[in-house]
Scaffold this active site. Structure first.
Site, mmCIF file in Angstrom:
data_model
loop_
_atom_site.group_PDB
_atom_site.id
_atom_site.type_symbol
_atom_site.label_atom_id
_atom_site.label_comp_id
_atom_site.label_asym_id
_atom_site.label_seq_id
_atom_site.Cartn_x
_atom_site.Cartn_y
_atom_site.Cartn_z
ATOM 1 N N HIS A 111 0.844 -1.078 -0.140
ATOM 2 C CA HIS A 111 0.176 -0.089 -0.065
ATOM 3 C C HIS A 111 0.880 1.241 -0.016
ATOM 4 O O HIS A 111 0.543 2.212 -0.480
ATOM 5 C CB HIS A 111 -0.907 0.018 1.164
ATOM 6 C CG HIS A 111 -2.118 -0.993 1.061
ATOM 7 N ND1 HIS A 111 -3.109 -0.927 1.977
ATOM 8 C CD2 HIS A 111 -2.323 -1.836 0.129
ATOM 9 C CE1 HIS A 111 -3.868 -2.021 1.512
ATOM 10 N NE2 HIS A 111 -3.565 -2.433 0.763
ATOM 11 N N ASP A 112 1.896 1.176 0.609
ATOM 12 C CA ASP A 112 2.968 2.314 0.625
ATOM 13 C C ASP A 112 3.332 2.665 -0.875
ATOM 14 O O ASP A 112 3.768 3.852 -1.130
ATOM 15 C CB ASP A 112 3.870 2.052 1.661
ATOM 16 C CG ASP A 112 4.894 3.296 1.934
ATOM 17 O OD1 ASP A 112 4.413 4.519 1.762
ATOM 18 O OD2 ASP A 112 6.094 3.125 2.182
ATOM 19 N N THR A 185 2.739 7.519 -4.349
ATOM 20 C CA THR A 185 4.452 7.641 -4.501
ATOM 21 C C THR A 185 4.960 6.298 -4.399
ATOM 22 O O THR A 185 4.478 5.409 -3.793
ATOM 23 C CB THR A 185 5.229 8.298 -3.461
ATOM 24 O OG1 THR A 185 5.281 7.646 -2.215
ATOM 25 C CG2 THR A 185 4.551 9.872 -3.088
ATOM 26 N N PHE A 187 7.857 5.323 -3.532
ATOM 27 C CA PHE A 187 8.831 5.187 -2.491
ATOM 28 C C PHE A 187 8.378 4.574 -1.165
ATOM 29 O O PHE A 187 7.202 4.593 -1.090
ATOM 30 C CB PHE A 187 9.582 6.621 -2.291
ATOM 31 C CG PHE A 187 10.018 7.107 -3.306
ATOM 32 C CD1 PHE A 187 11.219 6.894 -4.013
ATOM 33 C CD2 PHE A 187 9.519 8.387 -3.986
ATOM 34 C CE1 PHE A 187 11.798 7.375 -4.939
ATOM 35 C CE2 PHE A 187 9.990 9.007 -5.114
ATOM 36 C CZ PHE A 187 11.059 8.846 -5.667
ATOM 37 N N SER A 191 3.985 6.835 3.012
ATOM 38 C CA SER A 191 2.779 7.838 2.682
ATOM 39 C C SER A 191 1.690 7.320 3.112
ATOM 40 O O SER A 191 0.546 8.114 3.282
ATOM 41 C CB SER A 191 2.830 7.727 0.984
ATOM 42 O OG SER A 191 2.737 6.406 0.392
ATOM 43 N N HIS A 353 -0.903 -13.229 -0.720
ATOM 44 C CA HIS A 353 -2.500 -13.333 -0.573
ATOM 45 C C HIS A 353 -2.962 -14.709 -0.160
ATOM 46 O O HIS A 353 -3.623 -15.024 0.317
ATOM 47 C CB HIS A 353 -3.124 -13.092 -2.060
ATOM 48 C CG HIS A 353 -3.433 -11.638 -2.446
ATOM 49 N ND1 HIS A 353 -3.721 -11.039 -3.588
ATOM 50 C CD2 HIS A 353 -3.088 -10.360 -1.447
ATOM 51 C CE1 HIS A 353 -3.642 -9.819 -3.633
ATOM 52 N NE2 HIS A 353 -3.498 -9.220 -2.260
#
Length: 587
Positions: A111-112, A185, A187, A191, A353
């Site tokens: 997710h980041d 982003t 990176f 975030s 998953h």
């Protein structure tokens, strides 16, 4: 070679996506931007939010431009739900080594680094499991057969799937090949905590303090309530928990919300400590200093504590993804594009998953199992964390004491049939969606990635025996007409695991490419020597996930030092106070 979007000029592309040409506008700020721009001073949009994913193998669209992938002979590829039901097993297989935190932290990283932009208008392909007559061109629903073992008896004839937004949607008259857009982003910059723009960050910052917004309840610090909870969560009652964080997916599951909360609490712990040590810091300096230390700790955990579980430590040292030196590595490369690879986020990095557990367990401090909940009963509703004063601690101990599922070809029924179910028996199939999404994105076949990684491709099904598990070829050749049709997301799942890792050969090839970019293409990566001294780096390298989790809950007194690994005689529970942590006096 990278195959980036070449449909139109850079300026037009960035403007259409909401990112303006930043050349000449980059400042000499010692802190990274929120939207990822100006990380690379020569190519300011590399890795920025709202820019296209990159490709390491050219897209294979049916029409060469944007239509979903089809078979080599022009026929449709095998039905995604059929593959999920008949090719992938249905079972709960516990890992003998890794805790559920290992899987859940992978979702934090995913997710980041990535969020594929969805459609801009409301589209309904399936309503209550029934295919809609006026569904539109964006629909890519998965048909469900009349003899489906789970869905047919519930009257379900399709699983909802909508094609994601791409660069050809942005400029249909001047586009030769569609590329999907990464909203966040690329990176490892937390975030998910700090947001992907100044505007998002301002919503979650406490003005004039250097802290992130929080609310006190049950004697603990929580993310602020979401201002429009009905849009972000599925609530039974108006007073249930729904959090506002830097990422809209924070409420997706209780464990994900817990890790989001842990890093929010960690930022505020660092900020409060720095304020005591350096009371002359302005609120902006305090916020940015706490942010960069929080991100640095997180990056260290990703590369030195988490990623070796999947790639193998010796392999990572060989590929210079981690180092054994004491000082800065100075391995930043201005020519390395840090953007997320489409095949990484859409296929390879979805490997965990199969490790999702449908039941989440609560544990006492003694690690006696108390009870459990069904994950789908708490989808987009993290209220369970605040149900009582000790629920967070109970679930946190479960996160680090319960085994994750094996990374294999079996899936928990909770994700195979009932994903996102809420108070009824209607759900969807995560594996089928993964297969369908990869086709939507025009990902090339598994064989094309075999060629990328080894400069040779399979000519016959038997050639795959070198890479795939015993018996896999017999199963897969029944459903695919050609070796060149095998979906990447299916082939990766059937790969033999390399000794000492959780990945096969092609998967490791893709992941290694991605995390090389993630590390060496990030000018602000904590080991690059840009902002941290050698002494400060020594302190950052003390960071570990167990200590951050301990500090996030006053009711948890002990934790194994390797939180991603199950407690054992070689990884025993120890006092939280004994775990190492960076000395903030050095900052």
């Amino acid at each position: 070679m990278e195959f980036r979007q070449k449909c139109y000029g850079v300026f037009i592309l960035l403007v259409s996506l909401g990112i303006h040409d930043a050349v000449g506008q980059c400042t000499s700020s010692p802190y990274r931007s929120f939207d990822g721009t100006c990380n690379n001073l020569l190519n300011p949009s590399w890795g920025a939010a709202n820019t296209p994913f990159v490709r390491i193998v050219p897209a294979k669209y049916a029409d060469g431009k944007s239509r979903p992938s089809i078979a080599k002979d022009g026929s449709e590829l095998p039905n995604a739900r059929l593959l999920s039901v008949e090719v992938f097993q249905e079972a709960v297989q516990n890992s003998p080594d890794f805790s559920l935190a290992n899987m859940q932290f992978g979702q934090v990283i995913a997710h980041d680094m990535a969020l594929t932009r969805g459609v801009l208008d409301a589209v309904t392909c399936c309503s209550n499991g029934r295919l809609q007559p006026n569904r539109g061109a964006r629909c890519f629903a998965i048909p469900v057969s009349a003899d489906d073992p789970v869905f047919s008896v519930r009257g379900i004839d399709c699983l909802n799937a909508i094609r994601t937004w791409n660069t050809c949607d942005a400029n249909p008259n001047n586009c030769t090949r569609a590329e999907q857009i990464n909203v966040v982003t690329s990176f490892l910059d937390l975030s998910i905590v700090y947001g992907n723009s100044v505007e998002e960050s301002n919503q979650i910052r406490e003005p004039n303090t250097g802290l992130l917004k929080s609310e006190q309840r049950l004697g603990q610090e929580w993310p602020p309530r979401h201002p429009t909870p009905s849009a972000a969560c599925t609530l039974r009652r108006p007073d249930e928990a729904c959090y506002l964080t830097g990422d809209g997916r924070a409420n997706q599951s209780p464990h994900l919300a817990m890790l989001q909360t842990a890093f929010i609490r960690e930022h505020n712990r660092i900020a409060r400590s720095l304020l005591t040590l350096k009371p002359t810091l302005t609120s902006e300096q305090l916020f940015q200093e706490a942010r960069r230390i929080n991100i640095a700790q997180y990056q260290h955990i990703v590369f030195y504590e988490w990623l070796p579980n999947f790639l193998g430590r010796s392999f990572m040292i060989e590929k210079q993804l981690l180092y054994q030196s004491a000082g800065p590595t100075n391995d930043y490369g201005a020519t390395i594009d840090p953007s997320v690879i489409n095949s990484h986020t859409t296929a390879a990095f979805r490997f965990f998953h199969s490790s999702i557990q449908g039941s989440l367990k609560f544990y006492e401090e003694s690690r006696l199992s108390l009870s459990k909940i069904d994950i789908n009963d708490h989808t987009n509703n993290p209220t369970i964390l605040e149900q009582t004063a000790d629920r967070y601690a109970h679930l946190l101990r479960g996160l680090t004491s319960q085994p994750m599922g094996l990374h294999d070809t079996s899936l928990d029924p909770a994700t195979k049939h009932f994903l996102f179910r809420f108070n009824d028996m209607f759900g969807t199939d995560l594996k089928a969606l993964d297969i369908q999404r990869a086709r939507d994105h025009g990902l090339a076949s598994y064989n094309e990635f075999v060629f990328l990684c080894f400069n040779q491709r399979a000519a016959t099904w038997a050639d795959y025996n070198q890479l795939l598990m015993p018996g896999a070829v017999d199963i897969l050749s029944t459903y695919y007409n050609s070796v060149d049709d095998l979906d990447l997301s299916v082939g990766l799942a059937f790969e033999k695991k390399i000794d000492g890792t959780q990945t096969g050969m092609v998967m490791r090839c893709i992941l290694a490419d991605q995390f090389r970019r993630t590390r060496k293409g990030d000018r602000f990566f904590y080991e690059n020597g840009l902002r941290f001294t050698a002494v400060q780096l020594t302190e950052i390298r003390k960071a570990n996930m167990a200590k951050i989790l301990c500090d996030s809950s006053p009711n948890v007194a002990q934790m194994q030092s390797a939180a991603f690994v199950l407690p054992s005689s070689v990884n025993p529970l120890v006092s939280c106070s004994s775990l190492p942590t960076p000395n903030l006096r050095e900052f």
